[in-house]
Design a protein around this motif. Structure first.
Motif, short mmCIF file in Angstrom:
data_model
loop_
_atom_site.label_atom_id
_atom_site.label_comp_id
_atom_site.label_asym_id
_atom_site.label_seq_id
_atom_site.Cartn_x
_atom_site.Cartn_y
_atom_site.Cartn_z
N SER A 27 0.82 -1.22 0.00
CA SER A 27 0.00 0.00 0.00
C SER A 27 0.85 1.26 0.00
N ASP A 28 2.00 1.23 0.69
CA ASP A 28 2.84 2.44 0.73
C ASP A 28 3.42 2.76 -0.65
N LEU A 29 3.77 1.71 -1.43
CA LEU A 29 4.26 1.95 -2.78
C LEU A 29 3.15 2.46 -3.69
N SER A 30 1.96 1.92 -3.52
CA SER A 30 0.82 2.36 -4.32
C SER A 30 0.51 3.83 -4.05
N GLU A 31 0.56 4.24 -2.77
CA GLU A 31 0.30 5.64 -2.42
C GLU A 31 1.40 6.56 -2.96
N LEU A 32 2.65 6.10 -2.88
CA LEU A 32 3.76 6.89 -3.40
C LEU A 32 3.63 7.07 -4.90
N TYR A 33 3.24 6.01 -5.59
CA TYR A 33 3.02 6.10 -7.04
C TYR A 33 1.92 7.10 -7.35
N GLY A 34 0.84 7.05 -6.58
CA GLY A 34 -0.27 7.99 -6.78
C GLY A 34 0.17 9.43 -6.62
N ARG A 35 1.01 9.71 -5.61
CA ARG A 35 1.48 11.08 -5.38
C ARG A 35 2.40 11.54 -6.50
N GLU A 36 3.32 10.68 -6.92
CA GLU A 36 4.25 11.05 -8.00
C GLU A 36 3.50 11.29 -9.30
N LEU A 37 2.52 10.43 -9.59
CA LEU A 37 1.74 10.58 -10.82
C LEU A 37 0.91 11.85 -10.77
N ALA A 38 0.30 12.13 -9.61
CA ALA A 38 -0.50 13.35 -9.47
C ALA A 38 0.34 14.60 -9.68
N GLY A 39 1.57 14.59 -9.14
CA GLY A 39 2.45 15.73 -9.34
C GLY A 39 2.79 15.95 -10.80
N TYR A 40 3.05 14.87 -11.50
CA TYR A 40 3.37 14.96 -12.93
C TYR A 40 2.16 15.47 -13.73
N LEU A 41 0.97 14.94 -13.44
CA LEU A 41 -0.23 15.38 -14.15
C LEU A 41 -0.51 16.86 -13.89
N GLY A 42 -0.27 17.29 -12.65
CA GLY A 42 -0.47 18.70 -12.32
C GLY A 42 0.47 19.61 -13.08
N GLU A 43 1.74 19.23 -13.14
CA GLU A 43 2.73 20.05 -13.83
C GLU A 43 2.44 20.12 -15.33
N GLN A 44 1.91 19.03 -15.89
CA GLN A 44 1.60 19.02 -17.32
C GLN A 44 0.56 20.06 -17.71
N SER A 45 -0.32 20.43 -16.77
CA SER A 45 -1.39 21.37 -17.10
C SER A 45 -0.94 22.83 -17.01
N LEU A 46 0.23 23.08 -16.44
CA LEU A 46 0.67 24.47 -16.24
C LEU A 46 0.98 25.21 -17.54
N PRO A 47 1.68 24.61 -18.51
CA PRO A 47 2.06 25.40 -19.70
C PRO A 47 0.89 26.07 -20.40
N TYR A 48 -0.24 25.39 -20.47
CA TYR A 48 -1.41 25.96 -21.15
C TYR A 48 -1.86 27.25 -20.47
N TYR A 49 -1.94 27.24 -19.14
CA TYR A 49 -2.43 28.41 -18.42
C TYR A 49 -1.38 29.52 -18.36
N LEU A 50 -0.08 29.15 -18.37
CA LEU A 50 0.96 30.17 -18.49
C LEU A 50 0.85 30.89 -19.82
N HIS A 51 0.54 30.13 -20.86
CA HIS A 51 0.39 30.71 -22.20
C HIS A 51 -0.79 31.69 -22.24
N LEU A 52 -1.86 31.38 -21.51
CA LEU A 52 -3.03 32.25 -21.49
C LEU A 52 -2.76 33.58 -20.83
N ALA A 53 -1.70 33.65 -20.02
CA ALA A 53 -1.37 34.91 -19.35
C ALA A 53 -0.85 35.96 -20.34
N SER A 54 -0.54 35.53 -21.56
CA SER A 54 -0.16 36.43 -22.66
C SER A 54 1.12 37.22 -22.38
N PHE A 55 2.05 36.62 -21.66
CA PHE A 55 3.35 37.24 -21.50
C PHE A 55 4.25 36.78 -22.64
N THR A 56 4.87 37.72 -23.31
CA THR A 56 5.69 37.35 -24.47
C THR A 56 7.09 36.92 -24.07
#
Length: 314
Positions: A27-56
């Protein structure tokens, strides 16, 4: 400009292989995997919203792990804007999110509570370390703003903090911060130069490997997986053949050897390769290992091969 893109960490790659290759998952490995995967999925969504800020003009670095005073600190996102640097801590949590009186973040999901450190406290600690490092590099006056973004669409924040926000609000918050930090700090060339310098200082977290004990090897799913259907392949007439879907692949063992290196480390002998690849022939295994064109030491059956370079080719 994304200088260091969001990528899977070596820990996440290792955990993915553990999840695939172990017949039972603690269970501890499964939870660790869930946290690492969640962090990666979260980071993947950032570039789109940074782009929307319209900073050149901004330089973006994801998952940067740096060292200062013999301690490492890791930032989910560091963004170098002309007038300030933005350090973002990403939380990919769903459910009801609240802050208790002790300043801890509480996630309530399906009547289950989980307690986390306040993410802004994490980001502010990283900020302190980054400021000291930048000072040592000759940059001591650049303002750094810390911010936490919740990237899961099912995150329900029950409190108001301008710097703990759903990701959809990120472009608007960045525009507000650009008005707060109005004085130019570094020109584009200097920020790009600094970005590359920070990347040169990046260090991956070292991996920990299982030992080849009797208990461990009993729990490992061995063999060469079919790249098409993930059934176990057989070595026949100089190639790997899947009798489930008919796929043939001469190089299918490369992926299996990479799996081995994430499970047990970078060193492998002919005997260990035969065991993991489910091969009977010493000579076939020796030929496959020699064809890898990797470092080795020792002679004949005592030869040890270093698989580390295989990870750089993937």
């Amino acid at each position: 400009m994304i200088v260091k893109p969001p990528e899977k960490t070596e820990q996440l790659r290792q955990l993915e292989i553990i999840m695939k290759r172990r017949s039972s998952i603690p269970s501890d490995l499964s939870e660790l995997y869930g946290r690492e995967l969640a962090g990666y999925l979260g980071e993947q969504s950032l570039p789109y919203y940074l782009h929307l800020a319209s900073f050149t003009s901004h330089y973006d670095l994801y998952n940067l792990r740096l060292e200062f005073n013999n301690y490492h600190f890791q930032m989910d996102g560091l963004f170098l804007f002309p007038t300030f640097f933005l350090l973002i801590e990403v939380k990919h949590l769903k459910g009801t999110i609240s802050i208790n009186q002790a300043g801890q973040l509480i996630q309530t999901k399906e009547s289950e509570e989980k307690i986390y450190q306040h993410p802004l406290h994490q980001a502010n600690l990283q900020k302190e370390q980054l400021q000291h490092l930048l000072y040592s590099l000759g940059h001591d006056t650049i303002p750094i703003h810390t911010l936490t973004t919740l990237t899961h669409r099912e995150a329900n924040l029950t409190f108001h903090d301008p710097d703990v926000i759903p990701i959809q609000q990120l472009p608007f918050r960045i525009k507000e911060l650009s008005k707060t930090y109005a004085e130019a700090q570094l020109i584009a060339d200097k920020r790009l130069q600094l970005s590359k310098q920070l990347i040169s200082l990046h260090r991956n977290r070292p991996l920990s490997f299982s030992k080849l004990t009797k208990d461990n090897v009993k729990n490992i799913k061995r063999g060469v997986y079919c790249p098409r259907c993930e059934a176990i392949m057989k070595r026949i007439y100089g190639t790997w053949k899947c009798y489930s879907c008919g796929c043939q692949d001469k190089q299918a063992h490369l992926s299996a050897l990479i799996d081995y290196s994430y499970l047990f480390g970078y060193s492998i002998t002919n005997k260990q390769a035969r065991w993991f690849l489910l091969l009977d022939s010493i000579y076939t295994t020796s030929r496959l290992l020699k064809q890898l064109d990797i470092e080795s030491k020792g002679r004949t059956k005592f030869r040890i091969y270093n698989l580390k370079n295989l990870l750089l080719r993937k």
